[in-house]
Scaffold this active site. Structure first.
Site, PDB file in Angstrom:
ATOM      1  N   LYS A 281      47.284 -24.256  25.049  1.00 25.04           N
ATOM      2  CA  LYS A 281      45.983 -24.621  24.482  1.00 25.04           C
ATOM      3  C   LYS A 281      46.041 -24.475  22.982  1.00 25.04           C
ATOM      4  CE  LYS A 281      41.681 -25.795  24.618  1.00 25.04           C
ATOM      5  NZ  LYS A 281      42.059 -26.907  23.708  1.00 25.04           N
TER       6      LYS A 281
ATOM      7  N   LYS B 259      50.345 -26.130  20.077  1.00 30.54           N
ATOM      8  CA  LYS B 259      49.769 -26.818  18.910  1.00 30.54           C
ATOM      9  C   LYS B 259      50.482 -28.148  18.760  1.00 30.54           C
ATOM     10  CE  LYS B 259      46.739 -26.050  15.615  1.00 30.54           C
ATOM     11  NZ  LYS B 259      45.559 -25.176  15.631  1.00 30.54           N
TER      12      LYS B 259
ATOM     13  N   ASP C 220      41.860 -30.011  14.929  1.00 31.28           N
ATOM     14  CA  ASP C 220      42.269 -29.088  13.862  1.00 31.28           C
ATOM     15  C   ASP C 220      42.077 -29.908  12.577  1.00 31.28           C
ATOM     16  OD1 ASP C 220      43.735 -26.287  13.518  1.00 31.28           O
ATOM     17  OD2 ASP C 220      44.682 -27.610  12.085  1.00 31.28           O
TER      18      ASP C 220
ATOM     19  N   ASN D  85      35.152 -28.862   9.053  1.00 23.39           N
ATOM     20  CA  ASN D  85      34.430 -28.361  10.225  1.00 23.39           C
ATOM     21  C   ASN D  85      34.201 -26.852  10.162  1.00 23.39           C
ATOM     22  OD1 ASN D  85      35.111 -27.015  13.156  1.00 23.39           O
ATOM     23  ND2 ASN D  85      33.591 -28.630  13.275  1.00 23.39           N
TER      24      ASN D  85
ATOM     25  N   SER E   2      36.393 -23.793  23.298  1.00 25.08           N
ATOM     26  CA  SER E   2      37.148 -24.829  24.002  1.00 25.08           C
ATOM     27  C   SER E   2      37.393 -24.400  25.448  1.00 25.08           C
ATOM     28  CB  SER E   2      38.496 -25.066  23.322  1.00 25.08           C
ATOM     29  OG  SER E   2      38.363 -25.921  22.211  1.00 25.08           O
TER      30      SER E   2
HETATM   31  P1  NDP Z   1      38.945 -30.144   8.455  1.00 24.17           P
HETATM   32  O1  NDP Z   1      39.910 -31.254   8.421  1.00 24.17           O
HETATM   33  O2  NDP Z   1      37.599 -30.385   9.048  1.00 24.17           O
HETATM   34  O3  NDP Z   1      38.724 -29.554   7.005  1.00 24.17           O
HETATM   35  C1  NDP Z   1      39.773 -29.040   6.260  1.00 24.17           C
HETATM   36  C2  NDP Z   1      39.255 -28.596   4.914  1.00 24.17           C
HETATM   37  O4  NDP Z   1      40.264 -27.858   4.266  1.00 24.17           O
HETATM   38  C3  NDP Z   1      38.893 -29.751   4.013  1.00 24.17           C
HETATM   39  O5  NDP Z   1      37.864 -29.364   3.159  1.00 24.17           O
HETATM   40  C4  NDP Z   1      40.193 -29.974   3.254  1.00 24.17           C
HETATM   41  O6  NDP Z   1      40.029 -30.599   1.984  1.00 24.17           O
HETATM   42  C5  NDP Z   1      40.679 -28.552   3.074  1.00 24.17           C
HETATM   43  N1  NDP Z   1      42.143 -28.597   2.966  1.00 24.17           N
HETATM   44  C6  NDP Z   1      43.011 -29.034   3.908  1.00 24.17           C
HETATM   45  N2  NDP Z   1      44.273 -28.979   3.448  1.00 24.17           N
HETATM   46  C7  NDP Z   1      44.174 -28.503   2.209  1.00 24.17           C
HETATM   47  C8  NDP Z   1      45.123 -28.215   1.211  1.00 24.17           C
HETATM   48  N3  NDP Z   1      46.453 -28.419   1.431  1.00 24.17           N
HETATM   49  N4  NDP Z   1      44.681 -27.693   0.040  1.00 24.17           N
HETATM   50  C9  NDP Z   1      43.353 -27.476  -0.149  1.00 24.17           C
HETATM   51  N5  NDP Z   1      42.395 -27.756   0.745  1.00 24.17           N
HETATM   52  C10 NDP Z   1      42.809 -28.252   1.903  1.00 24.17           C
HETATM   53  O7  NDP Z   1      39.684 -28.963   9.233  1.00 24.17           O
HETATM   54  P2  NDP Z   1      39.057 -27.670   9.924  1.00 24.17           P
HETATM   55  O8  NDP Z   1      37.846 -27.231   9.202  1.00 24.17           O
HETATM   56  O9  NDP Z   1      38.981 -27.929  11.378  1.00 24.17           O
HETATM   57  O10 NDP Z   1      40.239 -26.604   9.726  1.00 24.17           O
HETATM   58  C11 NDP Z   1      40.300 -25.711   8.619  1.00 24.17           C
HETATM   59  C12 NDP Z   1      41.188 -24.526   8.955  1.00 24.17           C
HETATM   60  O11 NDP Z   1      40.659 -23.830  10.091  1.00 24.17           O
HETATM   61  C13 NDP Z   1      42.635 -24.875   9.331  1.00 24.17           C
HETATM   62  O12 NDP Z   1      43.480 -23.813   8.908  1.00 24.17           O
HETATM   63  C14 NDP Z   1      42.594 -24.880  10.865  1.00 24.17           C
HETATM   64  O13 NDP Z   1      43.883 -24.649  11.419  1.00 24.17           O
HETATM   65  C15 NDP Z   1      41.659 -23.708  11.099  1.00 24.17           C
HETATM   66  N6  NDP Z   1      41.003 -23.647  12.396  1.00 24.17           N
HETATM   67  C16 NDP Z   1      40.281 -24.697  12.866  1.00 24.17           C
HETATM   68  C17 NDP Z   1      39.636 -24.612  14.085  1.00 24.17           C
HETATM   69  C18 NDP Z   1      38.756 -25.697  14.593  1.00 24.17           C
HETATM   70  O14 NDP Z   1      38.140 -25.498  15.643  1.00 24.17           O
HETATM   71  N7  NDP Z   1      38.615 -26.829  13.914  1.00 24.17           N
HETATM   72  C19 NDP Z   1      39.770 -23.412  14.929  1.00 24.17           C
HETATM   73  C20 NDP Z   1      40.489 -22.324  14.291  1.00 24.17           C
HETATM   74  C21 NDP Z   1      41.086 -22.465  13.086  1.00 24.17           C
HETATM   75  P3  NDP Z   1      40.481 -32.121   1.782  1.00 24.17           P
HETATM   76  O15 NDP Z   1      39.431 -32.922   2.495  1.00 24.17           O
HETATM   77  O16 NDP Z   1      40.504 -32.314   0.321  1.00 24.17           O
HETATM   78  O17 NDP Z   1      41.828 -32.238   2.428  1.00 24.17           O
HETATM   79  O1  2IT Z   2      43.434 -23.132  15.460  1.00 20.32           O
HETATM   80  C1  2IT Z   2      42.678 -23.256  16.445  1.00 20.32           C
HETATM   81  O2  2IT Z   2      42.382 -22.284  17.153  1.00 20.32           O
HETATM   82  C2  2IT Z   2      42.104 -24.577  16.727  1.00 20.32           C
HETATM   83  N1  2IT Z   2      42.351 -25.518  15.966  1.00 20.32           N
HETATM   84  C3  2IT Z   2      41.255 -24.785  17.946  1.00 20.32           C
HETATM   85  C4  2IT Z   2      42.098 -25.013  19.159  1.00 20.32           C
HETATM   86  C5  2IT Z   2      41.357 -25.405  20.407  1.00 20.32           C
HETATM   87  O3  2IT Z   2      42.051 -25.625  21.391  1.00 20.32           O
HETATM   88  O4  2IT Z   2      40.122 -25.477  20.414  1.00 20.32           O
END
Ligand code: NDP
Ligand code: 2IT
Length: 449
Positions: free
Chosen positions: A94, A130, A170, A245, A381
């Site tokens: 997952k 992943k 992600d 997100n 999830s």
């Molecule tokens: P999104 O794509 O929705 O948003 C990512 C954000 O981070 C954007 O604002 C983006 O800016 C910025 N970003 C991405 N890459 C870079 C970079 N190299 N340098 C600077 N800013 C950057 O992704 P999420 O919000 O879903 O994910 C954000 C983090 O949270 C990640 O580490 C992900 O693994 C983690 N995460 C996500 C989960 C989920 O449920 N979505 C669960 C647990 C963890 P820009 O638009 O300019 O690229």
């Molecule tokens: O990093 C994470 O935990 C996620 N991007 C969410 C994974 C999931 O299966 O909901």
């Protein structure tokens, strides 16, 4: 060899370096976990004899595939797709899919490795995995994204399943991409297998509160950290990095709890808003228009955009890194400490460098690692999978309450383990040791796997 790693584990780490050359993020994630496990293997030496750590450092399966697709001007494009099925000891693999040009096998491996222990911490029956691609959705039309997702799923479908491997979103993968991916899976297999992917739309098998879950969960975790240390949350100034997100729903929950978010960012820079970030405007700019934080600043007189700067220069009591790995280094950490930061909780995966974490710990800043603090997304999830399996759909209130209870329970488990090992307040140790012991004991119960 890093001196953080106990001598009994150095051989395992050397093997990781030898077998996975050049995969720096993966090395970093493994070093971080192995660096804390010394006291655990001292107490449970059979983990060493049974070579549990070496086994866990090797993914069960790594899939790499070509993703050919045609863009809107008829040009053939080729991307690389990945799925690392890391550990199925606690349940089906997952974890999310990341679409970002920086994605390499080592990126997916680091994220999959983290996911094993994070998923264990949720207390729910999910293994770790992943995936993703070096595809860049930025600037692509909806039809291009759809064709890419269809091609990606045309290979991935044979590897996944409700009892096998359950992807989700992600970075770069949100509701739009999940829709295209699920649609193609359904078409190829002729099965409405809702539980094969999570983050689905509410009208077609998605869960209430999944969109909000990671950000909300991170803030609930930070609030638990504050409570445990006798600190408040209300009225606090908060800085959040990113504006995707996780960041957006972290901001929403901070607002609900009476805090004020002064700044957020994207990869081009950050905005500071002395009135506090206007969430409706941010959602409009990012979720509807797919714009930049600079557009937010243009639309709001109390906000200013800082081109290319570090959002961590903005003083705050609570810092929530919610963008990407290694976005907060020791200089940023030192700036936060000078600015009076008391709590850091990682919404992103591995956003703080090891040197930054040391700065926080030495300064007595409470530090909640991503494995624990951002587990609310994957936990919800798993709640989506529960609803799909029972052909049910819960209310927002019920689902959010379950999420909050899971976050409180993770906090309690982490704190209890840290205290049990005489390391009160060490959330890094507590999270790694709790997740590791659960996975290791389950593995041993199943024999040499
Ligand atoms: P999104 O794509 O929705 O948003 C990512 C954000 O981070 C954007 O604002 C983006 O800016 C910025 N970003 C991405 N890459 C870079 C970079 N190299 N340098 C600077 N800013 C950057 O992704 P999420 O919000 O879903 O994910 C954000 C983090 O949270 C990640 O580490 C992900 O693994 C983690 N995460 C996500 C989960 C989920 O449920 N979505 C669960 C647990 C963890 P820009 O638009 O300019 O690229
Ligand atoms: O990093 C994470 O935990 C996620 N991007 C969410 C994974 C999931 O299966 O909901």
């Amino acid at each position: 060899m890093p001196d953080t790693i106990d001598p009994s584990l150095q051989h395992a780490y050397k093997e990781v370096l030898r077998r996975n050359p050049g995969e720096h993020e993966f090395h970093q994630a493994v070093e971080e976990v192995l660096g804390t496990l010394g006291p655990v293997v001292k107490r449970h030496p059979h983990y060493l004899a049974e070579r549990v750590i070496e086994r866990l450092c090797e993914p069960e399966r790594q899939i790499i595939f070509r993703v050919p697709w045609t863009d809107d001007v008829g040009q053939v494009q080729i991307n690389r797709g990945f799925r690392v099925e890391y550990s199925s000891v606690l349940g089906p693999y997952k974890g999310g899919l990341r679409f970002h040009p920086s994605v390499l096998l080592g990126t997916v491996k680091f994220l999959g490795f983290e996911q094993i222990f994070k998923n264990a911490l949720t207390g729910l029956p999910i293994g770790g995995g992943k995936g993703g691609s070096d595809f860049d959705p930025k600037g692509r039309s909806d039809t291009e994204v759809m064709r890419f997702c269809q091609s990606f799923m045309t290979e991935l479908y044979r590897h996944i399943g409700e009892y096998t491997d359950v992807p989700a979103g992600d970075i770069g993968v949100g509701a739009r991409e999940i829709g295209y991916l699920f649609g193609q899976y359904k078409r190829i297999t002729n099965r409405y297998e809702g539980g094969v992917i999570t983050g689905k739309g509410l009208a077609w098998g998605g869960s209430q509160a999944r969109t909000e879950a990671t950000g909300y969960g991170t803030v609930v975790f930070a609030q638990e950290m504050a409570k445990h240390a006798g600190l408040g949350f209300e009225g606090h100034d908060v800085v959040v990095s990113g504006s995707g997100n996780v960041a957006i729903y972290a901001i929403e929950k901070v607002n609900q709890l009476g805090g004020r978010v002064l700044a957020c960012s994207d990869s081009s820079g950050y905005v500071v808003d002395e009135q506090g970030i206007d969430l409706e405007l941010l959602k409009e700019v990012k979720e509807v228009q797919r714009g930049r934080v600079q557009d937010y600043a243009t639309a709001r007189s109390s906000a200013r955009f800082v081109d290319g700067g570090s959002v961590w220069d903005v003083p705050c009591q609570v810092a929530l890194p919610c963008a990407t790995q290694n976005e907060l280094d020791e200089h940023a950490a030192a700036a936060l400490v000078r600015g009076g930061t008391e709590i850091v909780a990682e919404g992103a995966n591995m956003p703080c460098t090891p040197a930054a974490v040391r700065v926080f710990q030495q300064a007595g800043v409470l530090f909640g690692p991503g494995k624990a603090a951002n587990a609310g997304g994957v936990a919800t999830s798993a709640l989506e999978m529960q609803q799909n399996a029972s052909r049910d759909s819960w209310t927002f209130e019920h689902t959010e309450e379950r999420l909050a209870a899971i976050m409180r329970r993770i906090h309690e488990r982490v704190v209890t383990t840290a205290e049990d090992y005489d390391r009160p307040g060490d959330y890094v140790f507590g999270a790694n040791a709790t997740g590791f012991v659960q996975v290791a004991d389950s593995m041993l119960a199943m024999g040499v796997i």
